[in-house]
Design a protein around this motif. Structure first.
Motif, PDB file in Angstrom:
ATOM      1  N   UNK A   1      -3.014   8.167   2.914  1.00  0.00           N
ATOM      2  CA  UNK A   1      -2.467   7.072   2.834  1.00  0.00           C
ATOM      3  C   UNK A   1      -0.784   7.520   2.764  1.00  0.00           C
ATOM      4  N   UNK A   2      -0.360   8.155   2.674  1.00  0.00           N
ATOM      5  CA  UNK A   2       1.560   8.130   2.342  1.00  0.00           C
ATOM      6  C   UNK A   2       2.153   8.392   3.708  1.00  0.00           C
TER       7      UNK A   2
ATOM      8  N   UNK B   1       0.487   5.027   6.850  1.00  0.00           N
ATOM      9  CA  UNK B   1       1.028   3.459   6.593  1.00  0.00           C
ATOM     10  C   UNK B   1       2.151   3.210   7.004  1.00  0.00           C
ATOM     11  N   UNK B   2       2.775   4.193   6.822  1.00  0.00           N
ATOM     12  CA  UNK B   2       4.265   4.175   7.856  1.00  0.00           C
ATOM     13  C   UNK B   2       4.032   3.885   8.999  1.00  0.00           C
ATOM     14  N   UNK B   3       3.518   4.448   9.774  1.00  0.00           N
ATOM     15  CA  UNK B   3       2.998   4.071  11.324  1.00  0.00           C
ATOM     16  C   UNK B   3       2.491   2.994  11.452  1.00  0.00           C
TER      17      UNK B   3
ATOM     18  N   UNK C   1       0.622  -0.731  -0.113  1.00  0.00           N
ATOM     19  CA  UNK C   1      -0.264   0.357   0.535  1.00  0.00           C
ATOM     20  C   UNK C   1       0.845   1.649  -0.275  1.00  0.00           C
ATOM     21  N   UNK C   2       2.054   0.680   0.862  1.00  0.00           N
ATOM     22  CA  UNK C   2       3.135   2.379   0.728  1.00  0.00           C
ATOM     23  C   UNK C   2       3.607   2.074  -0.307  1.00  0.00           C
TER      24      UNK C   2
ATOM     25  N   UNK D   1       0.378   8.395  -6.157  1.00  0.00           N
ATOM     26  CA  UNK D   1      -0.098   9.499  -5.596  1.00  0.00           C
ATOM     27  C   UNK D   1      -1.510   9.436  -5.006  1.00  0.00           C
ATOM     28  N   UNK D   2      -1.790   8.973  -4.069  1.00  0.00           N
ATOM     29  CA  UNK D   2      -2.897   8.459  -3.265  1.00  0.00           C
ATOM     30  C   UNK D   2      -3.595   9.415  -2.448  1.00  0.00           C
TER      31      UNK D   2
END
Length: 218
Positions: free
Chosen positions: A191-192, A195-197, A178-179, A186-187
């Motif tokens: 999302x950008x 997701x890392x969290x 997803x990341x 370019x969602x």
């Protein structure tokens, strides 16, 4: 030879994720058949993730995002409905009437919100970029925070049997996909950055699984 530009890479990861999302919750649903596992599942986790997927579906429809994105939300909600029934059945069997009623009202409220938004307010919401961004951020916050109640419950119970190991491993891999899709296609910032969290907290759950289950069984 196919040129692996960001758009192509994003579409590849999107389609891989789409296939995996169709099955990612199956191990957890099977895991829930054990009443002891299901009893350790955080109710807050369940409510937050269901709400997040409802908002995520709305976000995908309003923005709009690729059909795979929306289909994933629909499939996830369908699977979570099964978990909802599993939790309600367990509450009924244990005579937990308040919990049973709370879960029932929560489920009906989500359905009502989705229907009202889709039927009566869709045009108004789709014309407001700020509202769409807000829905996206709230869903991302939900996908981040839903893990926290389970981490806390695992710590208090000194046990991590609630969540299936295969489900957690697939969830981690899907978050990585997803990341990649979020940046390549370019969602949007929800999302950008969200997701890392989510990846970090999923790793924490896997660490708890290893710590509280020496043999690291599912």
């Amino acid at each position: 030879m196919i040129s692996l530009n960001p758009t192509t890479l994003g579409n590849i990861t999107l389609n891989i994720a789409f296939v995996l999302y169709l099955i990612v919750y199956v191990p957890q649903i099977r895991h829930n058949k054990n009443k002891h596992h299901l009893a350790e599942l955080s109710i807050s986790l369940h409510m937050i993730i269901m709400t997040s997927f409802v908002l995520d579906l709305l976000y995908g429809l309003l923005k709009p995002l690729p059909w795979q994105y929306r289909a994933v939300s629909i499939v996830a909600l369908g699977t979570l409905c099964i978990q909802q029934l599993q939790l309600m059945r367990l509450a009924q069997q244990r005579g937990q009437i308040l919990l049973f009623s709370t879960l029932g009202m929560f489920y009906l409220s989500l359905i009502l919100i989705l229907i009202l938004t889709s039927v009566f307010y869709f045009d108004a919401l789709s014309s407001s970029s700020n509202t769409i961004l807000l829905i996206g951020w709230v869903s991302r916050i939900g996908f981040l925070s839903y893990i926290v109640p389970q981490i806390i419950k695992n710590y208090r119970m000194n046990s991590a049997k609630a969540l299936n190991t295969t489900f957690l491993a697939l969830s981690l891999f899907l978050s990585l996909l997803d990341l990649t899709s979020a940046w390549c296609l370019d969602w949007g910032w929800p999302n950008k950055l969200g997701t890392p969290l989510t990846i970090t907290l999923t790793l924490m759950l896997l660490w708890q699984k290893k710590r509280y289950t020496p043999q690291f069984r599912t």
